[in-house]
Scaffold this motif. Structure first.
Motif, PDB file in Angstrom:
ATOM      1  N   ASP A 141      21.984  27.294  18.973  1.00  0.00           N
ATOM      2  CA  ASP A 141      22.242  27.350  19.905  1.00  0.00           C
ATOM      3  C   ASP A 141      21.690  28.012  21.098  1.00  0.00           C
ATOM      4  O   ASP A 141      21.410  27.786  22.518  1.00  0.00           O
ATOM      5  N   PHE A 148      19.258  25.441  23.493  1.00  0.00           N
ATOM      6  CA  PHE A 148      20.522  25.027  23.362  1.00  0.00           C
ATOM      7  C   PHE A 148      20.211  25.464  24.804  1.00  0.00           C
ATOM      8  O   PHE A 148      20.347  25.424  25.947  1.00  0.00           O
ATOM      9  N   LYS A 149      20.933  26.992  25.143  1.00  0.00           N
ATOM     10  CA  LYS A 149      21.337  27.755  25.805  1.00  0.00           C
ATOM     11  C   LYS A 149      20.017  28.082  27.167  1.00  0.00           C
ATOM     12  O   LYS A 149      20.490  27.396  27.577  1.00  0.00           O
ATOM     13  N   HIS A 201      19.365  24.075  28.463  1.00  0.00           N
ATOM     14  CA  HIS A 201      19.793  23.983  29.162  1.00  0.00           C
ATOM     15  C   HIS A 201      19.719  25.102  30.953  1.00  0.00           C
ATOM     16  O   HIS A 201      19.686  24.305  31.704  1.00  0.00           O
ATOM     17  N   ASP A 237      19.037  21.397  33.769  1.00  0.00           N
ATOM     18  CA  ASP A 237      19.932  21.154  33.533  1.00  0.00           C
ATOM     19  C   ASP A 237      19.950  19.866  33.353  1.00  0.00           C
ATOM     20  O   ASP A 237      21.052  19.156  33.317  1.00  0.00           O
ATOM     21  N   GLU A 288      24.285  19.428  26.678  1.00  0.00           N
ATOM     22  CA  GLU A 288      24.733  21.200  26.138  1.00  0.00           C
ATOM     23  C   GLU A 288      24.543  20.820  24.679  1.00  0.00           C
ATOM     24  O   GLU A 288      25.072  19.773  24.077  1.00  0.00           O
ATOM     25  N   SER A 289      25.237  21.897  23.547  1.00  0.00           N
ATOM     26  CA  SER A 289      25.423  21.574  22.098  1.00  0.00           C
ATOM     27  C   SER A 289      26.521  20.468  22.240  1.00  0.00           C
ATOM     28  O   SER A 289      26.444  19.721  21.692  1.00  0.00           O
TER      29      SER A 289
END
Length: 592
Positions: free
Chosen positions: A463, A466-467, A470, A474, A478-479
């Motif tokens: 998590d 991915f955060k 992103h 962009d 996302e996960s």
């Protein structure tokens, strides 16, 4: 090193604990003051779990004392807290230790929860009182009211008070006066507030007296019963007053639910010199199914579990295996197959919640030093684990007798139809581990999905990656989209794609799979002596060596196919001091 100043530091050293570590000395309230500081550390996110406790050991163990009229020590060797016949207290030896976590973390981790600390408060009497050693009504009233306010609990919500209750005339009188002031505002239709003191049962543990009272109250909440306050056949005269809000609990009493179904209690501890502490407790949540977030992905049915055991020699390893085997056979009815990592079978705070293999595996891996003689078992069921342990004892006997060349070749053995794999070997006490990260990972998206649903630690790391990714670019998915994406990282002919043909999702998942796997090894105290990589793998190697961070790696991944821009970013990127030799800017450029 036997000085009390070193107690907390010794425990931190022996258990490899790295959060705040304090030795608290506030006389009789020391251990409950430790509770207050431990809760503050959790609320401030200084740590994720806290151990607190107290210990009092007097040497020699058997001593005598001369009774002095109106003194602090009891005339007959009994602590008769809140009794009309009380003549003082009696000191004793003991120790207690409790582990606490933030409630949400405990629920998510599947921990058994015995009680919930709703609020704490700590203050000092100051100088406006009879003497330095005398207690203060105002100080005790203030600390109890502050704890109730912090817990957002009214006096009406409290069922029971575990009082300081030393059995001295002055101390008991002042404590009852303070409690009356706080709880006299209870609604008239409520039953009197029950009070008691563990000192009537086990004596005054001095610095450990607070933790003793806390443990007693936690167990009372758990078992829905209030233990009797002993030696109080004739309570103090205050209890006979009309509309007195307090009642001494003189027998084992069922603890019924409150009107709203939640039982609450307070625990007090007051130190000589005026440091007062009060804790508000609440019963544990009775039914909270532990489910991981729904990812939309269901793992395969054939989940496997890894168990590691080690010892200094073959004989000791055989003993460790025997102990675990006996434990499993005794607790066999408590174990259930964990069919999916998405659900913990059981409820929070329940003794009947079954022990699961993932818990056992984690316990064996965490907090245990690895010795030279090692056994590893990979299996998919409880019964397979028992059979694996039984067969491993035969293999250990062979190794001990010299019929197995474990030092050079190790041993692997598959148990027929048991889905169990054994690894037995003798290795150096400090084996060297080198991590090699490839530039491409076949089925990288499926690998990340598998990591995500298999373990909470994996999920937290993924998590985070991915955060960060992103936020940097962009174009990275996302996960949630990755978890439902079909893996396309293998061409129709099954051949691997070169780095330049990978999509943004594939590049990111290749990096995440490698980096997260290495991070989990670090969390389990498995540290490499070096890390190397090629292609995208060099970013994972640089991150795990702390040359760059995840943000830097994601910035590079975003422009991985644009060599000129990649070169520019690298030239301007600040590099940190490396944990391992061999990481230089030119090497990343060459592998990019």
């Amino acid at each position: 090193m036997n000085n009390t100043d070193y107690i907390s530091s010794q425990i931190s050293y022996q258990m490899n604990l790295k959060g705040p570590s304090y030795t608290i000395r506030t006389a009789c309230s020391s251990s409950l003051a430790a509770v207050h500081l431990a809760c503050q550390a959790l609320w401030n996110y200084e740590c994720d779990m806290a151990l607190f406790g107290g210990v009092t050991i007097r040497v020699p163990k058997e001593t005598s004392y001369q009774y002095v009229d109106s003194g602090i020590l009891s005339k007959d060797g009994h602590c008769k807290a809140f009794s009309a016949q009380a003549t003082g207290t009696v000191f004793s030896n003991g120790a207690g230790l409790i582990a606490i976590k933030r409630l949400n973390d405990a629920v998510n981790d599947g921990d058994q929860i015995l009680a919930v600390i709703k609020g704490t408060a700590c203050n000092n009497d100051g100088g406006i009182k009879g003497s330095f050693t005398a207690p203060s009504v105002e100080g005790q009233v203030a600390v109890i009211e502050e704890a109730l306010a912090h817990a957002e609990v009214s006096p009406d919500d409290i069922d029971y008070i575990e009082a300081h209750g030393t059995g001295t005339d002055l101390g008991d009188m002042i404590e009852l006066t303070a409690l009356e002031k706080v709880f006299t505002r209870r609604k008239r239709n409520r039953q009197p507030l029950l009070i008691g003191s563990v000192k009537s049962n086990i004596g005054h543990l001095d610095a450990a007296s607070g933790i003793a009272g806390l443990i007693k109250t936690v167990l009372a909440l758990k078992n829905c019963q209030l233990p009797a306050n002993l030696h109080a056949e004739s309570p103090r005269e205050e209890f006979g007053q009309h509309d007195y809000p307090l009642r001494l609990n003189r027998s084992l009493t069922p603890w019924p639910h409150q009107f709203d179904g939640v039982r609450c209690a307070g625990v007090s501890s007051f130190g000589v010199g005026g440091t007062n502490v009060h804790i508000v407790l609440q019963q544990a949540p009775e039914s909270m199914p532990l489910r991981m977030p729904d990812s939309g992905y269901s793992p395969a049915d054939d989940d496997f579990y890894t168990f590691r055991l080690s010892a200094r020699n073959w004989r000791d390893l055989d003993g460790v295996v025997g102990q675990l085997e006996n434990f499993l056979l005794e607790k066999k009815q408590d174990f259930e197959r964990q069919d999916t990592p998405l659900q913990y079978q059981g409820t929070v705070g329940s003794d009947t919640a079954p022990l699961v293999l993932t818990d056992l595996s984690g316990t064996l891996e965490q907090g245990r030093r690895d010795f030279s003689h090692r056994l590893g078992i990979v299996c998919d069921s409880y019964d397979a684990l028992i059979r694996g342990l039984q067969k491993s004892r035969n293999l250990i006997a062979q190794a001990s007798a010299g019929r197995h060349s474990s030092q050079t070749e190790g041993h692997k053995d598959t148990l027929p139809s048991d889905d169990c794999l054994l690894f037995l070997d003798q290795v150096p006490d400090q084996p060297r581990l080198l991590l090699l990260f490839p530039g491409y990972h076949q089925d990288s998206i499926a690998c990340v999905r598998s990591f995500y649903v298999s373990d909470l630690q994996f999920r937290e790391e993924i998590d985070h990656c991915f955060k960060v990714a992103h936020s940097v670019y962009d174009g990275f998915p996302e996960s949630s989209s990755i978890l439902n994406m079909v893996d396309i990282s293998v061409g129709g002919d099954g051949n691997q794609k070169p780095d330049g043909d990978l999509s943004a999702a594939e590049r990111l998942c290749t990096f995440i799979a490698e980096y997260v796997f290495a991070r989990i090894l670090n969390r389990q105290n498995i540290h490499p002596c070096g890390s190397f990589g090629s292609g995208i793998g060099i970013l994972a190697a640089a991150c795990i060596s702390e040359v760059i961070d995840v943000t830097d790696a994601c910035r590079l991944l975003a422009v991985w196919e644009k060599k000129d821009l990649l070169f520019t970013i690298l030239q301007n990127m600040p590099f940190r001091a490396t944990l391992y030799p061999g990481f230089e800017r030119d090497r990343i450029l060459a592998n990019g």
